[in-house]
Structure formats: structure tokens, C-alpha cells
Write a protein that holds these residues in place. Structure first.
Motif, PDB file in Angstrom:
ATOM      1  N   ASP A  60       0.831  -1.199   0.000  1.00 56.65           N
ATOM      2  CA  ASP A  60       0.000   0.000   0.000  1.00 56.65           C
ATOM      3  C   ASP A  60       0.871   1.257   0.000  1.00 56.65           C
ATOM      4  O   ASP A  60       0.567   2.242  -0.673  1.00 56.65           O
ATOM      5  CB  ASP A  60      -0.904   0.026   1.236  1.00 56.65           C
ATOM      6  CG  ASP A  60      -2.071  -0.938   1.092  1.00 56.65           C
ATOM      7  OD1 ASP A  60      -2.236  -1.507  -0.005  1.00 56.65           O
ATOM      8  OD2 ASP A  60      -2.812  -1.109   2.075  1.00 56.65           O
TER       9      ASP A  60
ATOM     10  N   HIS B  44       2.303   1.745  -3.383  1.00 57.84           N
ATOM     11  CA  HIS B  44       1.265   2.267  -4.265  1.00 57.84           C
ATOM     12  C   HIS B  44       1.138   3.780  -4.104  1.00 57.84           C
ATOM     13  O   HIS B  44       1.140   4.534  -5.077  1.00 57.84           O
ATOM     14  CB  HIS B  44      -0.053   1.567  -3.950  1.00 57.84           C
ATOM     15  CG  HIS B  44      -1.221   2.158  -4.649  1.00 57.84           C
ATOM     16  ND1 HIS B  44      -2.070   3.050  -4.041  1.00 57.84           N
ATOM     17  CD2 HIS B  44      -1.670   2.018  -5.913  1.00 57.84           C
ATOM     18  CE1 HIS B  44      -2.994   3.414  -4.908  1.00 57.84           C
ATOM     19  NE2 HIS B  44      -2.789   2.808  -6.053  1.00 57.84           N
ATOM     20  N   CYS B  45       1.077   4.216  -2.870  1.00 58.39           N
ATOM     21  CA  CYS B  45       0.950   5.655  -2.613  1.00 58.39           C
ATOM     22  C   CYS B  45       2.162   6.409  -3.173  1.00 58.39           C
ATOM     23  O   CYS B  45       2.015   7.442  -3.836  1.00 58.39           O
ATOM     24  CB  CYS B  45       0.865   5.923  -1.113  1.00 58.39           C
ATOM     25  SG  CYS B  45      -0.698   5.436  -0.366  1.00 58.39           S
TER      26      CYS B  45
ATOM     27  N   GLU C  21       4.244   5.591  -5.509  1.00 54.29           N
ATOM     28  CA  GLU C  21       4.241   5.628  -6.976  1.00 54.29           C
ATOM     29  C   GLU C  21       3.348   6.744  -7.499  1.00 54.29           C
ATOM     30  O   GLU C  21       3.727   7.518  -8.386  1.00 54.29           O
ATOM     31  CB  GLU C  21       3.701   4.308  -7.535  1.00 54.29           C
ATOM     32  CG  GLU C  21       4.783   3.297  -7.837  1.00 54.29           C
ATOM     33  CD  GLU C  21       4.156   1.923  -8.054  1.00 54.29           C
ATOM     34  OE1 GLU C  21       3.066   1.852  -8.677  1.00 54.29           O
ATOM     35  OE2 GLU C  21       4.741   0.932  -7.575  1.00 54.29           O
ATOM     36  N   ARG C  22       2.158   6.804  -6.917  1.00 57.30           N
ATOM     37  CA  ARG C  22       1.245   7.863  -7.336  1.00 57.30           C
ATOM     38  C   ARG C  22       1.830   9.238  -7.055  1.00 57.30           C
ATOM     39  O   ARG C  22       1.710  10.171  -7.840  1.00 57.30           O
ATOM     40  CB  ARG C  22      -0.092   7.747  -6.593  1.00 57.30           C
ATOM     41  CG  ARG C  22      -0.874   6.533  -6.955  1.00 57.30           C
ATOM     42  CD  ARG C  22      -1.186   6.543  -8.439  1.00 57.30           C
ATOM     43  NE  ARG C  22      -1.658   5.268  -8.888  1.00 57.30           N
ATOM     44  CZ  ARG C  22      -2.942   4.938  -8.949  1.00 57.30           C
ATOM     45  NH1 ARG C  22      -3.852   5.828  -8.640  1.00 57.30           N
ATOM     46  NH2 ARG C  22      -3.302   3.739  -9.344  1.00 57.30           N
ATOM     47  N   TYR C  23       2.449   9.301  -5.910  1.00 55.58           N
ATOM     48  CA  TYR C  23       3.052  10.563  -5.482  1.00 55.58           C
ATOM     49  C   TYR C  23       4.090  11.014  -6.506  1.00 55.58           C
ATOM     50  O   TYR C  23       4.038  12.138  -7.028  1.00 55.58           O
ATOM     51  CB  TYR C  23       3.698  10.335  -4.110  1.00 55.58           C
ATOM     52  CG  TYR C  23       4.532  11.456  -3.564  1.00 55.58           C
ATOM     53  CD1 TYR C  23       3.977  12.713  -3.322  1.00 55.58           C
ATOM     54  CD2 TYR C  23       5.868  11.249  -3.242  1.00 55.58           C
ATOM     55  CE1 TYR C  23       4.752  13.726  -2.779  1.00 55.58           C
ATOM     56  CE2 TYR C  23       6.635  12.258  -2.694  1.00 55.58           C
ATOM     57  CZ  TYR C  23       6.078  13.496  -2.470  1.00 55.58           C
ATOM     58  OH  TYR C  23       6.842  14.497  -1.932  1.00 55.58           O
TER      59      TYR C  23
ATOM     60  N   ALA D  11       4.409  10.039  -9.614  1.00 55.75           N
ATOM     61  CA  ALA D  11       3.774  10.299 -10.903  1.00 55.75           C
ATOM     62  C   ALA D  11       3.160  11.690 -10.913  1.00 55.75           C
ATOM     63  O   ALA D  11       3.299  12.448 -11.883  1.00 55.75           O
ATOM     64  CB  ALA D  11       2.699   9.245 -11.165  1.00 55.75           C
ATOM     65  N   GLU D  12       2.533  12.041  -9.794  1.00 64.98           N
ATOM     66  CA  GLU D  12       1.913  13.364  -9.743  1.00 64.98           C
ATOM     67  C   GLU D  12       2.939  14.478  -9.748  1.00 64.98           C
ATOM     68  O   GLU D  12       2.734  15.528 -10.362  1.00 64.98           O
ATOM     69  CB  GLU D  12       1.041  13.488  -8.491  1.00 64.98           C
ATOM     70  CG  GLU D  12      -0.337  12.952  -8.724  1.00 64.98           C
ATOM     71  CD  GLU D  12      -1.217  13.146  -7.512  1.00 64.98           C
ATOM     72  OE1 GLU D  12      -0.990  14.117  -6.748  1.00 64.98           O
ATOM     73  OE2 GLU D  12      -2.128  12.332  -7.327  1.00 64.98           O
TER      74      GLU D  12
ATOM     75  N   ASP E 219       3.961  15.127 -13.177  1.00 62.10           N
ATOM     76  CA  ASP E 219       2.980  15.907 -13.940  1.00 62.10           C
ATOM     77  C   ASP E 219       2.986  17.373 -13.528  1.00 62.10           C
ATOM     78  O   ASP E 219       2.856  18.265 -14.358  1.00 62.10           O
ATOM     79  CB  ASP E 219       1.570  15.349 -13.712  1.00 62.10           C
ATOM     80  CG  ASP E 219       1.396  14.005 -14.387  1.00 62.10           C
ATOM     81  OD1 ASP E 219       2.278  13.621 -15.179  1.00 62.10           O
ATOM     82  OD2 ASP E 219       0.383  13.339 -14.114  1.00 62.10           O
TER      83      ASP E 219
ATOM     84  N   GLU F  77      -8.767   0.894   1.294  1.00 65.21           N
ATOM     85  CA  GLU F  77      -7.914   1.293   0.177  1.00 65.21           C
ATOM     86  C   GLU F  77      -7.025   2.466   0.561  1.00 65.21           C
ATOM     87  O   GLU F  77      -7.498   3.446   1.136  1.00 65.21           O
ATOM     88  CB  GLU F  77      -8.763   1.691  -1.024  1.00 65.21           C
ATOM     89  CG  GLU F  77      -9.208   0.496  -1.835  1.00 65.21           C
ATOM     90  CD  GLU F  77     -10.039   0.922  -3.027  1.00 65.21           C
ATOM     91  OE1 GLU F  77      -9.694   1.946  -3.654  1.00 65.21           O
ATOM     92  OE2 GLU F  77     -11.032   0.242  -3.311  1.00 65.21           O
TER      93      GLU F  77
ATOM     94  N   TRP G  31       1.324  12.747   0.674  1.00 66.10           N
ATOM     95  CA  TRP G  31       0.479  12.638  -0.520  1.00 66.10           C
ATOM     96  C   TRP G  31      -0.943  12.273  -0.129  1.00 66.10           C
ATOM     97  O   TRP G  31      -1.161  11.471   0.784  1.00 66.10           O
ATOM     98  CB  TRP G  31       1.031  11.563  -1.457  1.00 66.10           C
ATOM     99  CG  TRP G  31       0.177  11.312  -2.647  1.00 66.10           C
ATOM    100  CD1 TRP G  31       0.055  12.096  -3.750  1.00 66.10           C
ATOM    101  CD2 TRP G  31      -0.695  10.188  -2.862  1.00 66.10           C
ATOM    102  NE1 TRP G  31      -0.826  11.539  -4.646  1.00 66.10           N
ATOM    103  CE2 TRP G  31      -1.298  10.368  -4.124  1.00 66.10           C
ATOM    104  CE3 TRP G  31      -1.014   9.057  -2.116  1.00 66.10           C
ATOM    105  CZ2 TRP G  31      -2.214   9.461  -4.657  1.00 66.10           C
ATOM    106  CZ3 TRP G  31      -1.933   8.148  -2.641  1.00 66.10           C
ATOM    107  CH2 TRP G  31      -2.519   8.353  -3.905  1.00 66.10           C
TER     108      TRP G  31
ATOM    109  N   ALA H 268      -4.577  11.116  -2.064  1.00 70.39           N
ATOM    110  CA  ALA H 268      -5.197  10.720  -3.334  1.00 70.39           C
ATOM    111  C   ALA H 268      -6.259  11.735  -3.731  1.00 70.39           C
ATOM    112  O   ALA H 268      -6.931  12.295  -2.865  1.00 70.39           O
ATOM    113  CB  ALA H 268      -5.829   9.339  -3.203  1.00 70.39           C
TER     114      ALA H 268
END
Lengths: 297, 297
Positions: free
Chosen positions: A154, A157-158, A160-162, A164-165, A168, A202, A223, A225
Motif C-alpha cells: 500500500d 502504491h501511494c 508511486e502515485r506521489y 507520478a503526480e 505531472d 484502500e 500525498w 489521493a
DNA sequence: AGAATTGCCTGACTCAAGTCAGAGAACTGC
DNA sequence: GCAGTTCTCTGACTTGAGTCAGGCAATTCT
């Protein structure tokens, strides 16, 4: 806890469970048991793995199996083996299932109408607005913040999103290698802390604390979501980290951030941080903040 | 009905039933079935007639009988014959029952706390305020307005309260005999109309319409129980009566009121009535109102 | 006084919603 | 290729929450 508040909440619980509960039974539970209906709904348009369904609804494996068998017997769903792992089963709706789901949808609409219909237009506006508020805040209160290992799936996952953001958001892009990234060990006790926020199981946010400096603790990798924003989670993270930093004997809390992250910056300011001169040479940072904290017990 | 509204309500229903529902099961349904717990709660401190309980909770006679037997077997309640009518049974809590009820109470509090606890103080305030609003408006939407015979026991109950309140409010007191009271027949089709509002089956308001005059209909005996005030019920009554008067071919709606009834007066003004010269010689009236209406289909 | 009604209880059901302990197939790591 | 693990299914239960029909006792109506 404020007694008047508790009283209000209790009264609310009572009214809502009565009013909505009764209507749910009359509308939704008409010709199909509620369990089946919930499942049918949760399967969604593009199908689901059974285990994911189970997890989402918190149901026993055997029970779900039977519910699905009943739905399949009615021709509403097709259960088949997952193409890649044939132990796992996947469910998808048939045309009939989709139609049945539409019916449930309409009933949900009817239920909502039954609540709104007796009211004057102005009352409707107010009710809907208040419902949105309750909804948002109850969701906020359902978020569970817990310590976790930064190596947990988990957590990954967080993060990775962090990343990726960040990629961007920053006009320069973001390459983790160039940043002053603490490795997982630095965010693991006793060198640091790591918290994960979960909503219905989640992961929806994370935050790390680095305790390298004996005086100052540093907040890293915070981070939230997108779906969990505007729930006050950022603030909750900061409060938690401030407390932990204090408990670890630190008297200063620090963090750095990029100029692209406006929301983050205003959060820090609102939470009592003040902007200071750079205290590190993180290449992606444009602003540095700190806040004095009372050392904990 | 506005689709965005419906969507909001549906989302609310989902969040609330999940969040509150789950907590209710964990907290309240711990060691006693929910049915028993609800009953125990509803009995209240000073006992209840069984049939009233049944009515309030909408349960089958046999089912309640069994539930009470179970509670009695646990020594929580005593069921005994009603002193005046020995067919009727009365339940009251024993000391143990009272204690058990306290436990439920505490659990309810815990449940409320669990909802509030993860939130920041400011969020709590907002949640509680929004809950109060939702509570109030859902209660409003649970009020059912129906035509009824003015001689029905519920109607009589309302009218008695109405007269009692007038007596309290008017500095001169109120004697029904001196007033220009329409008798029940005048408020019964085809000479008039009579509506009763009920909340969970209990009468909480009434209103009459007199169709004596071929041009003007007259609103009479509008009353809203204290517990149902501020729910927009007065307005609903007026809307309903305006519609009925229109359907009966009347082009004018009239009413008179006493100077002591401030709330009523502002309701009439807000609803489009204008004050006019006296059109009758009702001794208890100080203000006369009328409103033109579009004749109905 | 007798008939009808009311209020409650009992027995005999149904149904949804789970729980629990295997069993067996499919996969993974070694 | 074998052992252990994962995922699902099956059978055998339990519990809660009701429903329904009939019957008895107390009360009310006529």
C-alpha cells in the motif's frame, strides 16, 4: 466530547436509519434480497474479480460464492476463471444482469425522489446541500490513519502515485534519483515514521517523517489521493506528525515543497508553519517551512 | 426531479448507511439482537402499552410478544396486565433493564464519538450542523398530509390541542362557543375539506377548508403541533388548500387570524396573502387575509 | 346473556444473512 | 517435481427477523 454534539449525532442516526432504512427496504429489497442487490451493484459494468468483491463488501468467501451462484442461476451474471490465474474467478454482468442493475438504479432514484418530493424547492436545495456536507465529513471520518512500513504494498502504491503526480505537476518533470529521497529505512522507526491513510481499506494517502536531525524532524512524501482531497487529511497528517516529532523529543518540524504545489503551501501556512530560508539543497524545492513544536510527554 | 439532486441523495444514502450501519452493528448489536435492543429502548423509563410499542415500531404482534418474552426471561422487563383493561399488556423496565438500557445509551454515545473523533474541531461543528439540517428536513419529508374526516379521532385530537392553544395564546381566553366555528359537516366534502398531517402515524397538524361561498374558499383551523413546527408544514397546508380551492372553482382564498399569532401572520404574508378589511365578524379575529388563486383544471 | 371485537400469545413456518470447516483445483517457489 | 499457498466451492450449521393462522381471555355491544 461535547454532549450536545453527541446528542445531535444520535438523533441524526436515528432519523436517518429509520427514514432511509425503511425506504431502502420498500424500494430496493422488493424482489431481490439486499445481499444479491448489493453484489450486483458492486460488480459494475466491466466486471470484477470475486476476491475484490469480497474485500469491498467485507463478506465471507462461501457466502459470496453462494450469492453469485444464485445470480448466475437467474442468468444475471457469468462467473468464469480469470484468464491468467485460473484459481481466481471473475464475474461480469449479462445483458439481463445489466437490465436488473438498471432497475435497481431506478429504484434508488425513486427512493431519492421519495425523500425530496414532499419538500418545497427551497427545502430541497437545503437538504441536498446539507447531505453533501454530511457525506463529505462522514467520509473524512471514515479515513483511518495508521503507522505502516514504507515497504508495504500500500505504501509503495501511494509513493508511486506521489512520484507520478510530481512528474505531472513540475514543469521540469521529476526524476526521483535527482531528489534528496530518504530511502525506506530512513522513514522506519527508529529513524523515522511512516503513516498510511486508508478509506474502506484502500490506501488514499501517506506521509513520512525523518528523524535524522536530533533537533528538527522533517515531513517527507506527504500525498493525498485525489478522491480523498478536501477531507482535511493533510491537516490530520501534519497534526499526527507534529505529535510524533514531539514525542521523539524534536522541537522543530520542517518541510520543503515545490512552487507548483499551491494547495500544499496554503495548508502549511494555515497549520502554523512559516516560510524560512532553505535548510537543504533539494533541487525540486522552492519553498522551505518550519514550525516550532512543544516536545511531547 | 433534478438529476443532480437525486445523485447527491443517492450518494448520501450510500455513505450514511454504510458508515452508520456498520457502526450500529459493531456497537449496538454486540450482545443483544437489534430487535430486542430497539424494543428495550422504546419502552422508555415509565413503561408502555404493548400495542403502542407495536405501532411505534411497526412490528407484528406475535413477534413483539416473543421479543418481550425473551427480555422478560433475561429479567430486563416485567410484562403485566393493564390495570383497567386486562386484555392490554403493559411493559416496564426492571432495575436490570434500566441498567441494560444505560449500556445501550453508552454505546450510542460511543458510536457518535466514533463518528466525530477523527475530525478536527471545526469539522465537527460543521458536521453536527449539517446533521441537524438533514435531520430536520428528513423529518419534514416524513410528514404525510392526507384528507381525513373531521370527526376522526386524530382530527379531534388536533382540534382539541388547537383550541387549548388558542385559549393560552389569546389574552381574552378562547371559548369555542363564541367563535364562528364551522361544524364538522362544513369541513367535509362537498361543503369543505379537511387534511391531517401525520408523522410516523401520529397526528401533528390539521387544516380545514370551507367552501360555503361560491367565490371564496376559507382556510379554517390550521394547527401544527409544537414538535412539528419549523418543518414548512404550514406552507404545505396552504399550498394544498390553495390547490383544492382552485379545483373546486374558487378564485379567492381567505382566512382570519388573531393578533397573538405572529408566526401565522408572517406565514400568510410570505405565502402571498395580503391583509384586507374584515370579511366576517369573527370575534376572535384581528386580521383578515386573502389571496387570489388560479382556478384549477 | 350472548355475540362480536380486541389484544395477546403460540406453534409452525420462511427467508436472508452469515459462519465454519474441509476439500479440491491452480499456482508459486525451490 | 514436490511442498506449500492461494482461491474458491460445498455442506452443514446458526441466528435474527419476521409472517401467518388459530386460539384464548377480557371487554364491549346489543
Amino acid at each position: 466530547m461535547d454532549a450536545a454534539h453527541i446528542d445531535r449525532v444520535r438523533h441524526f442516526n436515528r432519523t436517518v436509519t429509520e427514514r432511509v432504512g425503511v425506504l431502502q427496504n420498500t424500494y430496493l429489497g422488493r424482489d431481490r434480497p439486499l445481499g444479491q442487490a448489493r453484489l450486483l451493484w458492486e460488480i459494475g459494468e466491466q466486471g470484477q474479480d470475486v476476491r475484490r468483491l469480497r474485500e469491498r463488501l467485507g463478506l465471507d468467501s462461501g457466502y459470496v460464492s453462494r450469492l453469485l451462484a444464485a445470480l448466475a442461476a437467474d442468468g444475471l451474471v457469468i462467473v468464469e476463471a480469470h484468464p491468467r490465474d485460473r484459481r481466481v474467478r471473475t464475474v461480469r454482468l449479462t445483458a439481463a444482469g445489466r437490465a436488473e442493475r438498471e432497475v435497481l438504479d431506478e429504484r434508488s432514484d425513486d427512493l431519492a425522489c421519495a425523500l425530496l418530493e414532499p419538500l418545497a424547492p427551497e427545502q430541497r436545495e437545503r437538504l441536498v446541500a446539507a447531505m453533501a456536507e454530511v457525506d463529505r465529513l462522514l467520509t473524512a471520518s471514515a479515513v483511518v490513519v495508521e503507522p505502516a512500513d514504507p515497504g508495504h504494498p500500500d505504501a509503495r502504491h501511494c509513493l508511486e502515485r506521489y512520484f507520478a503526480e510530481l512528474g505531472d505537476a513540475f514543469d521540469t518533470g521529476f526524476e526521483p534519483e535527482r531528489s534528496l529521497l530518504p530511502d525506506a529505512g530512513e522513514l522506519r522507526p527508529p529513524h523515522g515514521e511512516f503513516l498510511i491513510a486508508r478509506l474502506h481499506g484502500e490506501p488514499v494517502g501517506c506521509v513520512g517523517l525523518k528523524l535524522a536531525d536530533p533537533r528538527a524532524a522533517e515531513v517527507k512524501r506527504m500525498w493525498v489521493a485525489p478522491r480523498a482531497r478536501r477531507l482535511g487529511l493533510g491537516r490530520r497528517f501534519l497534526v499526527a506528525m507534529e505529535e510524533r516529532a514531539g514525542a521523539a523529543g524534536r522541537s522543530l518540524l520542517r518541510l520543503d515543497t515545490n512552487k507548483a504545489l499551491d494547495a500544499a503551501r496554503s495548508l502549511y501556512l494555515a497549520h502554523g508553519f512559516r516560510e524560512v530560508a532553505p535548510f537543504n539543497d533539494e533541487p525540486y524545492a522552492h519553498h522551505w517551512f518550519e514550525k516550532s513544536i512543544a516536545p511531547g510527554a
